[in-house]
Design a protein around this motif. Structure first.
Motif, mmCIF file in Angstrom:
data_model
loop_
_atom_site.group_PDB
_atom_site.id
_atom_site.type_symbol
_atom_site.label_atom_id
_atom_site.label_comp_id
_atom_site.label_asym_id
_atom_site.label_seq_id
_atom_site.Cartn_x
_atom_site.Cartn_y
_atom_site.Cartn_z
ATOM 1 N N ALA A 342 -37.714 -2.405 34.678
ATOM 2 C CA ALA A 342 -39.099 -2.150 35.078
ATOM 3 C C ALA A 342 -39.476 -0.687 34.832
ATOM 4 O O ALA A 342 -40.602 -0.392 34.403
ATOM 5 C CB ALA A 342 -39.288 -2.504 36.548
ATOM 6 N N LEU A 343 -38.546 0.230 35.090
ATOM 7 C CA LEU A 343 -38.831 1.645 34.848
ATOM 8 C C LEU A 343 -39.008 1.918 33.356
ATOM 9 O O LEU A 343 -39.862 2.724 32.954
ATOM 10 C CB LEU A 343 -37.703 2.513 35.415
ATOM 11 C CG LEU A 343 -37.441 2.402 36.917
ATOM 12 C CD1 LEU A 343 -36.401 3.439 37.345
ATOM 13 C CD2 LEU A 343 -38.726 2.580 37.710
ATOM 14 N N ILE A 344 -38.198 1.257 32.527
ATOM 15 C CA ILE A 344 -38.360 1.414 31.081
ATOM 16 C C ILE A 344 -39.723 0.895 30.655
ATOM 17 O O ILE A 344 -40.403 1.499 29.811
ATOM 18 C CB ILE A 344 -37.225 0.689 30.341
ATOM 19 C CG1 ILE A 344 -35.877 1.355 30.660
ATOM 20 C CG2 ILE A 344 -37.467 0.688 28.833
ATOM 21 C CD1 ILE A 344 -34.680 0.591 30.146
ATOM 22 N N ALA A 345 -40.151 -0.213 31.246
ATOM 23 C CA ALA A 345 -41.472 -0.760 30.922
ATOM 24 C C ALA A 345 -42.581 0.199 31.326
ATOM 25 O O ALA A 345 -43.602 0.310 30.638
ATOM 26 C CB ALA A 345 -41.660 -2.114 31.600
ATOM 27 N N LEU A 346 -42.390 0.911 32.436
ATOM 28 C CA LEU A 346 -43.403 1.894 32.845
ATOM 29 C C LEU A 346 -43.517 3.039 31.846
ATOM 30 O O LEU A 346 -44.588 3.639 31.699
ATOM 31 C CB LEU A 346 -43.058 2.477 34.217
ATOM 32 C CG LEU A 346 -43.112 1.569 35.443
ATOM 33 C CD1 LEU A 346 -42.867 2.386 36.705
ATOM 34 C CD2 LEU A 346 -44.428 0.820 35.543
ATOM 35 N N GLY A 347 -42.419 3.378 31.177
ATOM 36 C CA GLY A 347 -42.464 4.473 30.209
ATOM 37 C C GLY A 347 -41.241 5.358 30.204
ATOM 38 O O GLY A 347 -41.168 6.313 29.424
ATOM 39 N N ASP A 348 -40.258 5.076 31.089
ATOM 40 C CA ASP A 348 -39.027 5.860 31.069
ATOM 41 C C ASP A 348 -38.249 5.570 29.794
ATOM 42 O O ASP A 348 -38.372 4.500 29.202
ATOM 43 C CB ASP A 348 -38.165 5.519 32.285
ATOM 44 C CG ASP A 348 -37.938 6.748 33.161
ATOM 45 O OD1 ASP A 348 -38.208 7.867 32.697
ATOM 46 O OD2 ASP A 348 -37.500 6.584 34.312
ATOM 47 N N ASN A 349 -37.400 6.539 29.411
ATOM 48 C CA ASN A 349 -36.538 6.361 28.245
ATOM 49 C C ASN A 349 -37.310 6.362 26.932
ATOM 50 O O ASN A 349 -36.826 5.865 25.917
ATOM 51 C CB ASN A 349 -35.760 5.042 28.367
ATOM 52 C CG ASN A 349 -34.310 5.203 27.980
ATOM 53 O OD1 ASN A 349 -33.950 6.181 27.361
ATOM 54 N ND2 ASN A 349 -33.501 4.232 28.335
ATOM 55 N N ASP A 350 -38.525 6.895 26.926
ATOM 56 C CA ASP A 350 -39.387 6.881 25.741
ATOM 57 C C ASP A 350 -38.829 7.839 24.684
ATOM 58 O O ASP A 350 -38.672 9.033 24.955
ATOM 59 C CB ASP A 350 -40.804 7.289 26.132
ATOM 60 C CG ASP A 350 -41.818 7.103 25.013
ATOM 61 O OD1 ASP A 350 -41.406 6.976 23.841
ATOM 62 O OD2 ASP A 350 -43.022 7.095 25.308
ATOM 63 N N PRO A 351 -38.519 7.343 23.477
ATOM 64 C CA PRO A 351 -38.022 8.252 22.433
ATOM 65 C C PRO A 351 -38.981 9.389 22.111
ATOM 66 O O PRO A 351 -38.550 10.441 21.623
ATOM 67 C CB PRO A 351 -37.849 7.315 21.227
ATOM 68 C CG PRO A 351 -37.670 5.955 21.819
ATOM 69 C CD PRO A 351 -38.525 5.931 23.044
ATOM 70 N N ALA A 352 -40.260 9.205 22.394
ATOM 71 C CA ALA A 352 -41.220 10.279 22.146
ATOM 72 C C ALA A 352 -40.943 11.511 23.009
ATOM 73 O O ALA A 352 -41.412 12.611 22.703
ATOM 74 C CB ALA A 352 -42.644 9.779 22.404
ATOM 75 N N ALA A 363 -30.580 12.720 26.733
ATOM 76 C CA ALA A 363 -31.291 12.261 25.543
ATOM 77 C C ALA A 363 -31.896 10.911 25.872
ATOM 78 O O ALA A 363 -31.431 10.211 26.778
ATOM 79 C CB ALA A 363 -30.352 12.142 24.338
ATOM 80 N N ALA A 364 -32.941 10.539 25.147
ATOM 81 C CA ALA A 364 -33.572 9.241 25.382
ATOM 82 C C ALA A 364 -32.540 8.136 25.182
ATOM 83 O O ALA A 364 -31.866 8.081 24.165
ATOM 84 C CB ALA A 364 -34.750 9.048 24.434
#
Length: 457
Positions: A342-352, A363-364
Motif C-alpha cells: 500500500a505504501l508503494i502504491a501511495l508513492g514510496d520507492n519511486d525510482p524518480a 536507494a529506490a
C-alpha cells in the motif's frame, strides 16, 4: 599444416580487472559482503542494527503455488458475462455491526508516527474509494484518518499509546494486537527524530526521544486474560464492533485456537514477510514463520473447532498482487491485508526519487534507513516539509487503483477456475511447485498426487 598448438590463444589478462569474479575470487555464501559489513558495523559501534521494511531473505512464499485453470473437467466462467463476487463480511459471529467490504483486501495497521499525517489520510481515502477498511496502527487515531475512512479498524496495542475509549467507540472494529509478523514476541521502535510535537502529544511521550513499544499487554499474564479483555471491549462498544485478534505467525495453530476460544470475531495472522516501521534486524530475519506456512495451520485450527468461515481469517505478510490474494483465499482465508504494498502504491520507492534516496545511504527499492524519518516521498516521515510533498488525494486515488487491480486479478483467477465468488477458491484448485510448499500446505507436488509425508500415489 598448422595446428592449434602452433598458435596458442593467450590467456586473458585479468590481473588489473575491477571485477573480483573475473580474477577468480569467490564470495562466501556464509560470510558474504553484507554479513561482513554487518559484523564490522557491530564491532565499530557496539550496538545492534535497527531497520524497517521487513525480511529481505528468500523464504518459501505464495510464488511456490500455481493454479489449475479450468478446461474440460471444469468449465471457466466468461469474464464479461458471468458474475464473480468479491464481497466479504468480517465479524458477524458476535458483533451487531460487522464490516461489509466490497473487496477481500484491507489495509494493515501502520501508525501515525511511523507514517506522516498525509499518508494516513491517503490510506483512508484509498481504502474508502475501493470499498474496504483501513487500520490505525500504534499511536492512536488521527482526525484525518477517521474523517476519510468509511470503515476504520482501531488497533488496541500493548503500548496503549494514544488509546482512549472515545476512539474505541468511534471506530468500526477493534483489533487487539498480540504480535506482528516481522517481530513476534518483540516490540517496535520509533526513533526520536520521528517523535514530533504532535506525535509526542498523542502518545504522551517526550519529544525527540526514542520510543520502544511494549512486547505484551500490561494486563496480560496468559491467554485467559484475552477473554476478559475482549469482554471489556464489547461492553465499552455495546457489542456493536467486531473484535479482531492479530498474532504474529509462530505457533499459529495454537494461537488461533486460543484467540477463537477467547471470543474473537476475526483472527489476523501476520507472516514474517510482513513489514515493520523499525525493529532489530535479528528479529526481522530470524523470528517467525513464513506466511505460506502459517495460513494452513490457521485454517486447520479453525476447522477443528468448527469455526472456519464463522470466525473470519485475515492473512497479511508479503501480499503483493491478485495472485497472492487468490492463493490465500484458496488456502482458506477470508481476506488479506496489505501494508508495504500500500505504501508503494501511495508513492514510496519511486525510482524518480532515487537520487534523494541515495543521499540517505539507501536507494529506490531497498527500504534501508527510511525508518530515520527522512523519506523524500513524504510517507514515512514527520518532517513537515517532506510530508507536504505527498498529495493525499492523488495518493489515495493511486491506492484505490491498486486495490481494484488486485481484486480484478483475483477475480480473473477465480473465473479461470470456474468459481462464481473468490471465496469459492479451494486448495484443490492449486498445485505446489516445490517439496517445501507441498509439505507446508498439504497440496500435491505439481505433476504428481504426492504430498510429502503421505506416501507416493
Amino acid at each position: 599444416m598448422t595446428t592449434l598448438t602452433d598458435h596458442p590463444v593467450p590467456a586473458p589478462d585479468t590481473a588489473g580487472s575491477d571485477d573480483p569474479a573475473a580474477r577468480g575470487l569467490r564470495e562466501s555464501a556464509t560470510f558474504d559482503r553484507a554479513t561482513v559489513a554487518a559484523i564490522q558495523r557491530a564491532a565499530r559501534t557496539g550496538i545492534y542494527d535497527i531497520r524497517g521494511g521487513g525480511s529481505k531473505r528468500r523464504l518459501p512464499h505464495l510464488d511456490d503455488l500455481l493454479f489449475l485453470g479450468a478446461s474440460m473437467s471444469r468449465y471457466p466462467l466468461e469474464g464479461y458475462r458471468e458474475r464473480c463476487g468479491t464481497d466479504v463480511v468480517l465479524g458477524a459471529k458476535h458483533a451487531i455491526r460487522p464490516l461489509h467490504l466490497a473487496i477481500p483486501v484491507t489495509i494493515a495497521g501502520m501508525s501515525f508516527g511511523a507514517l506522516s499525517g498525509p499518508a494516513k489520510e491517503a490510506l483512508g481515502r484509498g481504502a474508502s474509494e475501493a470499498g474496504t477498511a483501513t487500520t490505525t496502527g500504534d499511536g492512536g487515531m488521527t482526525p484525518e484518518e477517521r474523517g476519510q475512512s468509511t470503515q476504520l479498524v482501531y488497533q488496541y496495542l500493548p503500548s496503549r499509546y494514544g488509546m482512549n475509549p472515545d476512539d474505541l467507540r468511534s471506530a468500526d472494529a477493534i483489533e487487539v494486537v498480540l504480535g506482528q509478523g516481522a517481530k513476534p514476541g518483540g516490540g517496535g521502535m520509533l526513533l526520536g527524530q520521528k517523535i514530533s510535537e504532535r506525535v509526542a502529544g498523542m502518545r504522551t511521550l517526550p519529544r525527540g526521544i526514542d520510543q520502544r513499544s511494549a512486547c505484551r499487554h500490561p494486563d496480560w499474564t496468559g491467554p485467559d486474560d484475552l477473554a476478559i479483555k475482549i469482554a471489556e471491549l464489547r461492553e465499552i462498544t455495546d457489542w456493536t464492533k467486531p473484535i479482531f485478534v492479530k498474532v504474529g505467525a509462530t505457533r499459529t495453530y495454537y494461537d488461533v485456537q486460543l484467540a477463537v476460544k477467547a471470543g474473537a470475531d476475526v483472527v489476523v495472522v501476520d507472516g514474517m514477510q510482513g513489514g515493520t516501521a523499525a525493529t532489530q534486524e535479528v528479529f526481522i530475519e530470524h523470528v517467525g514463520i513464513p506466511t505460506l506456512a502459517a495460513v494452513p495451520q490457521a485454517v486447520r485450527a479453525l476447522k477443528e473447532m468448527g469455526e472456519h468461515r464463522n470466525v473470519q481469517l485475515v492473512v497479511s505478510g508479503g501480499i503483493r498482487h491478485g495472485g497472492d490474494v487468490a492463493k490465500c483465499l484458496a488456502l482458506g482465508a477470508d481476506a488479506v491485508s496489505v501494508g508495504t504494498a500500500a505504501l508503494i502504491a501511495l508513492g514510496d520507492n519511486d525510482p524518480a526519487l532515487d537520487v534523494e534516496y541515495r543521499a540517505l545511504g539507501s536507494a529506490a527499492g531497498y527500504y534501508d534507513d527510511w525508518q530515520d524519518g527522512r523519506d523524500p516521498a513524504g510517507i514515512t516521515t514527520q518532517d513537515e516539509e517532506l510530508a507536504a510533498r505527498l498529495d493525499p488525494v492523488a495518493a489515495g486515488h493511486r491506492l484505490a487503483n491498486y486495490l481494484r487491480v488486485m481484486t480484478m486479478e483475483a477475480q480473473a483467477i477465480a473465473r479461470a477456475c470456474g468459481k462464481s465468488h473468490v471465496l469459492h477458491l479451494e486448495p484443490e484448485d492449486m498445485v505446489a511447485l516445490t517439496i517445501e510448499a507441498a509439505a507446508m500446505t498439504r497440496i500435491p507436488l505439481v505433476g504428481t498426487d504426492w504430498v510429502p509425508g503421505q506416501g507416493l500415489a
